[in-house]
Design a protein around this motif. Structure first.
Motif, PDB file in Angstrom:
ATOM      1  N   UNK A 183     -36.280  26.291 -17.929  1.00  0.00           N
ATOM      2  CA  UNK A 183     -34.921  26.043 -17.430  1.00  0.00           C
ATOM      3  C   UNK A 183     -34.627  24.544 -17.529  1.00  0.00           C
ATOM      4  N   UNK A 184     -33.325  24.220 -17.420  1.00  0.00           N
ATOM      5  CA  UNK A 184     -32.973  22.791 -17.406  1.00  0.00           C
ATOM      6  C   UNK A 184     -31.914  22.534 -16.343  1.00  0.00           C
ATOM      7  N   UNK A 185     -31.901  21.308 -15.877  1.00  0.00           N
ATOM      8  CA  UNK A 185     -30.944  20.914 -14.839  1.00  0.00           C
ATOM      9  C   UNK A 185     -29.663  20.435 -15.494  1.00  0.00           C
ATOM     10  N   UNK A 186     -28.528  20.855 -14.928  1.00  0.00           N
ATOM     11  CA  UNK A 186     -27.253  20.293 -15.390  1.00  0.00           C
ATOM     12  C   UNK A 186     -26.445  19.881 -14.151  1.00  0.00           C
ATOM     13  N   UNK A 187     -25.736  18.779 -14.270  1.00  0.00           N
ATOM     14  CA  UNK A 187     -24.916  18.335 -13.130  1.00  0.00           C
ATOM     15  C   UNK A 187     -23.470  18.713 -13.421  1.00  0.00           C
ATOM     16  N   UNK A 188     -22.914  19.498 -12.488  1.00  0.00           N
ATOM     17  CA  UNK A 188     -21.538  19.963 -12.653  1.00  0.00           C
ATOM     18  C   UNK A 188     -20.789  19.679 -11.348  1.00  0.00           C
ATOM     19  N   UNK A 189     -19.801  18.821 -11.427  1.00  0.00           N
ATOM     20  CA  UNK A 189     -19.010  18.412 -10.251  1.00  0.00           C
ATOM     21  C   UNK A 189     -19.924  17.990  -9.090  1.00  0.00           C
ATOM     22  N   UNK A 190     -20.848  17.090  -9.402  1.00  0.00           N
ATOM     23  CA  UNK A 190     -21.810  16.545  -8.424  1.00  0.00           C
ATOM     24  C   UNK A 190     -22.790  17.578  -7.855  1.00  0.00           C
ATOM     25  N   UNK A 191     -22.805  18.763  -8.430  1.00  0.00           N
ATOM     26  CA  UNK A 191     -23.760  19.790  -7.954  1.00  0.00           C
ATOM     27  C   UNK A 191     -24.850  19.946  -9.006  1.00  0.00           C
ATOM     28  N   UNK A 237     -30.812  33.370 -12.995  1.00  0.00           N
ATOM     29  CA  UNK A 237     -30.126  32.292 -13.728  1.00  0.00           C
ATOM     30  C   UNK A 237     -29.402  32.872 -14.955  1.00  0.00           C
ATOM     31  N   UNK A 238     -30.090  33.797 -15.634  1.00  0.00           N
ATOM     32  CA  UNK A 238     -29.510  34.401 -16.849  1.00  0.00           C
ATOM     33  C   UNK A 238     -28.205  35.134 -16.528  1.00  0.00           C
ATOM     34  N   UNK A 239     -28.225  35.880 -15.409  1.00  0.00           N
ATOM     35  CA  UNK A 239     -27.033  36.657 -15.039  1.00  0.00           C
ATOM     36  C   UNK A 239     -25.815  35.774 -14.799  1.00  0.00           C
ATOM     37  N   UNK A 240     -26.039  34.602 -14.191  1.00  0.00           N
ATOM     38  CA  UNK A 240     -24.904  33.736 -13.816  1.00  0.00           C
ATOM     39  C   UNK A 240     -24.605  32.648 -14.853  1.00  0.00           C
ATOM     40  N   UNK A 241     -25.499  32.442 -15.766  1.00  0.00           N
ATOM     41  CA  UNK A 241     -25.306  31.364 -16.745  1.00  0.00           C
ATOM     42  C   UNK A 241     -25.783  30.045 -16.188  1.00  0.00           C
ATOM     43  N   UNK A 242     -25.027  29.510 -15.209  1.00  0.00           N
ATOM     44  CA  UNK A 242     -25.408  28.287 -14.486  1.00  0.00           C
ATOM     45  C   UNK A 242     -25.386  28.615 -13.001  1.00  0.00           C
ATOM     46  N   UNK A 243     -26.398  28.147 -12.296  1.00  0.00           N
ATOM     47  CA  UNK A 243     -26.522  28.601 -10.910  1.00  0.00           C
ATOM     48  C   UNK A 243     -27.229  27.555 -10.058  1.00  0.00           C
ATOM     49  N   UNK A 244     -26.833  27.458  -8.789  1.00  0.00           N
ATOM     50  CA  UNK A 244     -27.453  26.504  -7.864  1.00  0.00           C
ATOM     51  C   UNK A 244     -28.627  27.144  -7.121  1.00  0.00           C
ATOM     52  N   UNK A 245     -29.375  26.308  -6.406  1.00  0.00           N
ATOM     53  CA  UNK A 245     -30.573  26.798  -5.714  1.00  0.00           C
ATOM     54  C   UNK A 245     -30.274  27.884  -4.677  1.00  0.00           C
TER      55      UNK A 245
END
Lengths: 200, 93
Positions: free
Chosen positions: B55-63, B20-28
């Protein structure tokens, strides 16, 4: 009262504090990670620290009291410290072995057996080292070649048992264990030929 | 007796956090790829990390994406210290 006598409990107390600092660090790691290995280290160092702190208190007490009461109290504190140390070292040994063997699946239940083997190998190595030194001291006095050979033989057998500890990590060290035992026994054969010379 | 090395729960968690750290924001699915985990093994750990506030969840473009919290960054730093602690005793996590 001799002021230098107070150095013993001071060093003992300082050792106790140092061990407890390590224990607290391990406890912090356990709280953060939930890994049991840290709890094991916390318990082990806490026991080491507690035993040193208790002993320092008893040492102060014995220094301040009369010799008649000091000797039994001191003997008791030494026994207590030895027992607590043994428990803590067994905990450390358990985790050391567990980590060494956990890469081999289905072998964790064998850790208690490895612990017993390790303990026995350690005792064997110490006994052989003692035998080696005893014979060496006799050799220094008598200068008999056979005694030097036997002393060296015992020493190599002792090394063979010590190699067990290296083998726990590196399987190839089995060759060390075997070689030391083989060389040690060869020396006993050499000793036999030496004694035959004497018989003639 | 097989000689397959397995990862401890802590190592898996750290692998997830690092991914997660490497990508900043990342999906499952990307986490599964980067941390080399199956969905079944990832799912409970994501729940654990969310519960622990790492970690925390963020919604980005419905993802649904995941990002590290401040606590997550601190945990990764602390992990290095924990690793160094065990390393000093000749052990691995």
């Amino acid at each position: 009262m001799n002021i230098f006598l107070m150095l013993y409990p001071t060093f003992e107390f300082a050792s106790g504090v140092l061990a407890i600092v390590v224990a607290l660090r391990a406890l912090r790691n356990y709280n953060l990670s939930g890994e049991k290995i840290f709890l094991g280290y916390e318990i082990a160092f806490l026991l080491i620290g507690t035993s040193s702190l208790l002993r320092s208190i008893i040492l102060v007490e014995t220094i301040l009291s009369s010799v008649r009461t000091a000797i039994p109290v001191n003997a008791f504190s030494e026994m207590l410290q030895s027992i607590l140390s043994l428990v803590s070292y067994l905990v450390l040994l358990y985790y050391q072995l567990k980590t060494s063997y956990e890469s081999i699946e289905e072998s964790l239940e064998l850790v208690p057996f490895f612990m017993i083997s390790t303990g026995i190998n350690f005792i064997n190595a110490l006994i052989l080292l003692y035998l080696s030194l005893s014979v060496l001291i006799r050799y220094i006095n008598s200068r008999k070649r056979s005694q030097m050979i036997v002393s060296l033989g015992y020493f190599l057998l002792s090394l063979s048992h010590m190699s067990y500890f290296i083998r726990m990590r590196f399987g190839v060290a089995l060759v060390l264990e075997n070689s030391f035992r083989f060389l040690g026994l060869i020396l006993f054969i050499v000793m036999l030929s030496e004694t035959k010379k004497v018989e003639k | 007796m097989s000689f397959k090395k397995y990862r401890s729960n802590l190592s898996i968690i750290v692998d997830i956090l690092n991914a997660i750290k490497e990508e900043g924001r990342i999906g499952k699915s990307r986490i599964m790829q980067k941390a080399n985990l199956s969905y079944d093994r990832l799912e409970p750990r994501i729940g654990e990390l969310l519960r622990r506030g790492l970690i925390e969840e963020v919604v980005d473009e419905n993802k649904i994406l995941y990002q590290l919290t401040e606590k997550g960054y601190t945990f990764l730093n602390e992990y290095q210290k924990m690793k160094a602690f065990l390393d000093a005793f000749g052990l691995e996590i």
